[in-house]
Each structure stands twice: as structure tokens, then as C-alpha cells.
Design an enzyme around this catalytic site. Sequence first.
Site, PDB file in Angstrom:
ATOM      1  N   ILE A 161      -6.736  17.159   9.458  1.00 44.83           N
ATOM      2  CA  ILE A 161      -8.115  18.384  10.476  1.00 44.83           C
ATOM      3  C   ILE A 161      -7.302  18.798  11.827  1.00 44.83           C
ATOM      4  CG2 ILE A 161      -9.452  16.138  11.545  1.00 44.83           C
ATOM      5  CD1 ILE A 161     -11.819  18.157  11.803  1.00 44.83           C
ATOM      6  N   GLU A 162      -6.765  19.564  11.971  1.00 45.46           N
ATOM      7  CA  GLU A 162      -5.969  20.555  12.937  1.00 45.46           C
ATOM      8  C   GLU A 162      -6.579  21.172  13.581  1.00 45.46           C
ATOM      9  OE1 GLU A 162      -1.267  19.983  12.218  1.00 45.46           O
ATOM     10  OE2 GLU A 162      -1.811  19.036   9.984  1.00 45.46           O
ATOM     11  N   ALA A 163      -5.728  22.495  14.219  1.00 40.77           N
ATOM     12  CA  ALA A 163      -5.914  23.573  15.185  1.00 40.77           C
ATOM     13  C   ALA A 163      -7.529  23.816  15.106  1.00 40.77           C
ATOM     14  CB  ALA A 163      -5.108  24.687  14.020  1.00 40.77           C
TER      15      ALA A 163
END
Length: 342
Positions: A161-163
Site C-alpha cells: 500500500i503506497e502513494a
Amino acid sequence: MLVFPHSRRSRIALAATVGLAAASALGATAQATTPTAAKAAPKAAAALPSGIAAPYLYLGWGTPPSATSVMSATGIKQFTMAFMLSDGGCNPKWDGSRALTGGTDASTINAIRNAGGDVTVSFGGWSGNKLEEKCTSASALAGAYQKAITAYKLKSIDIDIEASAVENSTVRKRTVDALKIIKTNNSDVKVYITFGTTPTGPDSNGKDLIKKGAAAGLNADGWAVMPFDYDQGAVDMAATTKSAVDGLKNAVASAYGLSSDAAYRKVGFSSMNGITDSAGEKVTLANFKSMVSYATSHHLARVSFWSVNRDRKCGSGTDADACSGISQNNWDFTKALAVYTG
């Protein structure tokens, strides 16, 4: 500043035609595949907890290495297959464009399993349409995860889970609640959650994600940070990895009410081999071996790196996501990880 257009941090989801080119390059890896799903893993892959030592393998661009050749050369038994994304709605596809089953991804998974290994499927990444954002409810998101789990008889999944996904409180809560559903319905499937970090531990978004997990009663098998891309120039990457994981351990211990030892066994990290996306930042082989030793001393839940594709020496004109950018022999980082057993 170095710019790696297809790196862990800034990789661009590519067109289906590029995926087809990669599929052609993987012909030597592919073995017999079922038309709808990959085969179940053989018993030989059950020696280690699923996902505990699984470097990322990305089939969506360039010339990915033969997974089975890497297995033979290094002794690695597990890979993290990246990335499962949204097709524009709440439906999973490889890179958001390649069919869930029946293609090069499925045939590569079959080849790995036929060679005595297994895979963890990773959802998310830096770029592309995220299921966590496109699915509008926890139940719908869990349903999307379940499609991949069922199709590949998975023993573990990784939520990278990024950005914008990790930056959104609603998406963080939706992700946690969806994973709680997955754990309830698939008690034998391990769940890892991977996100960015500061040199001293998770930032406010990461800490909130962990707190939301604890509040929801999510028994995640591993919370993993990505200790790189600090944008602080040349730093000791082994030291900052250890301090980042120590900070992660403290956050998990606090949120879940665990002892230090128990919390270490619920956390891990995913490094980046060689030159990273940040100017002056570099993970050497000696750095990575030190990280693996640290993981062994604390019995971490998961150790990985981005990526097997990059775990080779560069040639003239080779793109930065196809090699490490440092002096090394092919598969040095994978060999260093292959010894990790927790």
C-alpha cells in the site's frame, strides 16, 4: 537525481503489448498450465512459512529472468509476484491489464511450483489503479482479493500500500477491514502489509494503518516497511533498515499490546537492492547481508527486496529496473536471502 522510470517507487503500469513481449521472453520459464488457474504448490514448498523469504519478481516489463533458473542458481524457493491491480473497476488483473489467469503469470507460477517453490501475490505498488481505491467497500475489496486467492490457491498475499492509497484514511480503513474478512474466511492464508517508512520507523500514515489494524482485530502475519528512498543522500542503509524496523516493532507492540520479542515476529522489511530511486542512496550486498543477519537475530516475519529483475550486473544501455547499478554477480542478493528461515 537518478530517475528509474520502472522502479518500485515510480514504476509505470504498461500497455498490454509490453506485457505480451515479456510473456514471450519468459517462454523458457513457462511450463504446462491449466486454462483457468495455477496448480497448487507441492509439499516441498511447505518447509518455510509462505512469504517469509520471497523477493519480488515483476513480469510486466522488459526481460524478466527465468524464475526456475534463479531457483536453481540460488536455492530460493519463494517469490513475491507483482503487481495485482484494478482493471479500472473492482476486478483484479496483473498490472491492471493482463488476465488474472491463463497467461504468462499463471504459467510462471506453475513453473515455480513444479520446481518445488511457491509464490505470494502482491497487490498494489506505487503506480497504476489500486483495488484498494477502486473497490468502494471492504466487502467488495475482500472479494477482489479472494478472486486471486481462489484462482491460485494462495497461501499468502502481500498488500503493498503506497502513494495515494496509504495517504487516504478511508482507504487505509477499507484495506484493513477487507483483510479482516480475508483472514476470517481463509484462516490458513498469511497476510502481509507493506508500506513506506522513515529511517526511524513508520510515518503518521503507517502508524495509523497499524492502529486501525489493531482496532479492527486484524491478526496480520507481518507488517513490513520499505526502508529506502529517504531522499537524504548517502546514508548507511543497513543501519537505517534496522532503526526503521525497530520503530515498526515499537509501533506494532504499542498498538497490539505485544512484548518486544513477539512484535519483532510480526514485522519485517522489503529492501531495494543496489542503487535506489534517491540520489546517492545505495544498498550494497554487504548492507543486505547485515540486514538478513539482523532479521535472523529477531526472527522477523518477512524479508524481501525489489527485485529479482534487478539482481544482476548491468550491461551497456541496460535499464535501471533490469539491474542493480552496482558491482555484483548475478543473483547475489537472492542468494543472500535464500538462507533466511526466520
